[in-house]
Design an enzyme around this catalytic site. Sequence first.
Site, PDB file in Angstrom:
ATOM      1  N   GLN A 210      -2.737  39.158  25.814  1.00 16.74           N
ATOM      2  CA  GLN A 210      -3.523  39.817  24.767  1.00 16.74           C
ATOM      3  C   GLN A 210      -3.294  41.323  24.706  1.00 16.74           C
ATOM      4  O   GLN A 210      -2.897  41.958  25.674  1.00 16.74           O
ATOM      5  CB  GLN A 210      -5.020  39.570  24.978  1.00 16.74           C
ATOM      6  CG  GLN A 210      -5.571  40.134  26.273  1.00 16.74           C
ATOM      7  CD  GLN A 210      -7.062  39.901  26.413  1.00 16.74           C
ATOM      8  OE1 GLN A 210      -7.850  40.840  26.293  1.00 16.74           O
ATOM      9  NE2 GLN A 210      -7.444  38.654  26.677  1.00 16.74           N
TER      10      GLN A 210
ATOM     11  N   ARG B 294     -10.513  47.775  19.255  1.00 17.75           N
ATOM     12  CA  ARG B 294     -11.892  47.776  18.741  1.00 17.75           C
ATOM     13  C   ARG B 294     -11.864  47.913  17.225  1.00 17.75           C
ATOM     14  O   ARG B 294     -11.052  48.660  16.676  1.00 17.75           O
ATOM     15  CB  ARG B 294     -12.683  48.926  19.363  1.00 17.75           C
ATOM     16  CG  ARG B 294     -12.792  48.859  20.884  1.00 17.75           C
ATOM     17  CD  ARG B 294     -13.445  50.125  21.435  1.00 17.75           C
ATOM     18  NE  ARG B 294     -13.632  50.067  22.873  1.00 17.75           N
ATOM     19  CZ  ARG B 294     -12.744  50.511  23.776  1.00 17.75           C
ATOM     20  NH1 ARG B 294     -11.601  51.048  23.362  1.00 17.75           N
ATOM     21  NH2 ARG B 294     -12.992  50.432  25.068  1.00 17.75           N
TER      22      ARG B 294
ATOM     23  N   GLU C 148      -6.709  40.652  20.372  1.00 19.91           N
ATOM     24  CA  GLU C 148      -8.155  40.575  20.557  1.00 19.91           C
ATOM     25  C   GLU C 148      -8.811  41.716  19.783  1.00 19.91           C
ATOM     26  O   GLU C 148      -8.490  42.888  20.007  1.00 19.91           O
ATOM     27  CB  GLU C 148      -8.525  40.682  22.036  1.00 19.91           C
ATOM     28  CG  GLU C 148     -10.028  40.737  22.286  1.00 19.91           C
ATOM     29  CD  GLU C 148     -10.400  41.008  23.738  1.00 19.91           C
ATOM     30  OE1 GLU C 148     -11.577  41.352  23.977  1.00 19.91           O
ATOM     31  OE2 GLU C 148      -9.530  40.884  24.622  1.00 19.91           O
TER      32      GLU C 148
ATOM     33  N   ASN D 142     -18.637  45.557  17.971  1.00 23.27           N
ATOM     34  CA  ASN D 142     -19.986  45.820  18.453  1.00 23.27           C
ATOM     35  C   ASN D 142     -20.959  45.670  17.289  1.00 23.27           C
ATOM     36  O   ASN D 142     -20.782  46.292  16.231  1.00 23.27           O
ATOM     37  CB  ASN D 142     -20.079  47.233  19.048  1.00 23.27           C
ATOM     38  CG  ASN D 142     -19.303  47.342  20.347  1.00 23.27           C
ATOM     39  OD1 ASN D 142     -19.595  46.655  21.316  1.00 23.27           O
ATOM     40  ND2 ASN D 142     -18.282  48.197  20.366  1.00 23.27           N
TER      41      ASN D 142
ATOM     42  N   HIS E 183       0.972  51.877  18.187  1.00 28.95           N
ATOM     43  CA  HIS E 183       0.868  50.978  17.047  1.00 28.95           C
ATOM     44  C   HIS E 183       1.048  49.533  17.470  1.00 28.95           C
ATOM     45  O   HIS E 183       1.469  49.234  18.589  1.00 28.95           O
ATOM     46  CB  HIS E 183       1.929  51.318  15.992  1.00 28.95           C
ATOM     47  CG  HIS E 183       3.348  51.270  16.502  1.00 28.95           C
ATOM     48  ND1 HIS E 183       4.035  52.397  16.872  1.00 28.95           N
ATOM     49  CD2 HIS E 183       4.201  50.229  16.724  1.00 28.95           C
ATOM     50  CE1 HIS E 183       5.246  52.056  17.295  1.00 28.95           C
ATOM     51  NE2 HIS E 183       5.373  50.748  17.207  1.00 28.95           N
TER      52      HIS E 183
ATOM     53  N   GLU F 240       3.387  48.746  12.342  1.00 27.10           N
ATOM     54  CA  GLU F 240       4.795  48.897  11.984  1.00 27.10           C
ATOM     55  C   GLU F 240       5.317  47.593  11.374  1.00 27.10           C
ATOM     56  O   GLU F 240       5.006  46.504  11.856  1.00 27.10           O
ATOM     57  CB  GLU F 240       5.626  49.269  13.209  1.00 27.10           C
ATOM     58  CG  GLU F 240       7.067  49.634  12.866  1.00 27.10           C
ATOM     59  CD  GLU F 240       7.860  50.187  14.032  1.00 27.10           C
ATOM     60  OE1 GLU F 240       8.953  50.735  13.792  1.00 27.10           O
ATOM     61  OE2 GLU F 240       7.387  50.062  15.185  1.00 27.10           O
TER      62      GLU F 240
END
Length: 337
Positions: A16, A20, A86, A90, A113, A159
């Site tokens: 992974q 966020r 992932e 929040n 990136h 990209e």
Amino acid sequence: MASTIAKIVGRPTWQQTMLRIKDPSKSIPFYTDLMGMTIIDTLDFPQWKFKLWFLTTLPPGQKYTLKPGTKEAHDYMWSIEGTALELTYNYGSEEDDSQKYHPGNDEGDGFGHLGFNTDDVYEACDTLEKAGVTFKKKPEEGRMKGIAFAYDPDGYWVEILKRAETNKIPNYFNFSQTMLRIKDPSKTIPFYEAFGMTVVRQKDYGDFSNYFLASSSNVDTTVDYSSLSDIEAKAKMSMMFGPILELTHNHGTEKEEDFKHNNGNEEGKQGFGHIGFIVDDVYEACDSIRELGYGFRKEPDGGGMKGLAFAYDPDGYSIEIIKRGGIEFGDKKVDES
């Protein structure tokens, strides 16, 4: 730069990359509807007010029939040989006008990136632009023609790269890259080789170098990548279905004692969070990792969630270590019916 460091036990594979996000109603459709990814699982933690989405590019022809958030989906996701994106949300962040995650690429930032491969970069970017996507760089702009950098809804750079051969990979896009900046390749490359990764290409551009590493499941064991010309290595890399970890070294940083990249978890700089590996046994793997000498952000038995760990790499990036097959995370499961 062949490594003499002992391999981490338990067959680690890169599983992974975590970012966020502020608003899943924007970010999820970007990666699923536009970039062709599939949600393979979710982990929802109402007790801690956050939720995780895991997305990947499924192999050609594979249909995903599991329901994200169920035990079956958890079992699948923590056993994949490929790599997931992932996305961490929040609760309530989309309603906070002041909330903005840091996408990287400011002075001192480490994360650069994500990347996706496609057959025709120009056509793909035209399609994305018509869907409302904006760009840092379009393929016809700048010195490097034929590559582009789009913005995702949180401002992360994405990209867009061309495959060496067309009509070989049916997917319009495949998740192909995570880029991090590093201080000293003589430390960082052996660290990731200890995790079973292979340098499949390296390129010196004069004032900086790029190192491209693939996880074991993405490597053709019949190929001696170190013997390939750069043209050959670039072409082979572009046709890999799984993603590459691109490590960028600006020459001279290794000589600056106090130099350090932002790792994405500092206050005011939070955006990129970590990359993660699954292993057969977290405790045994962490014993091996401990010998590398870079320390842990969280030991396997630290904190409230036992059985997973966060190690540090030589640049201070967080490396999540999770048991193959998963653990009981304490998330709110989705009804399987």
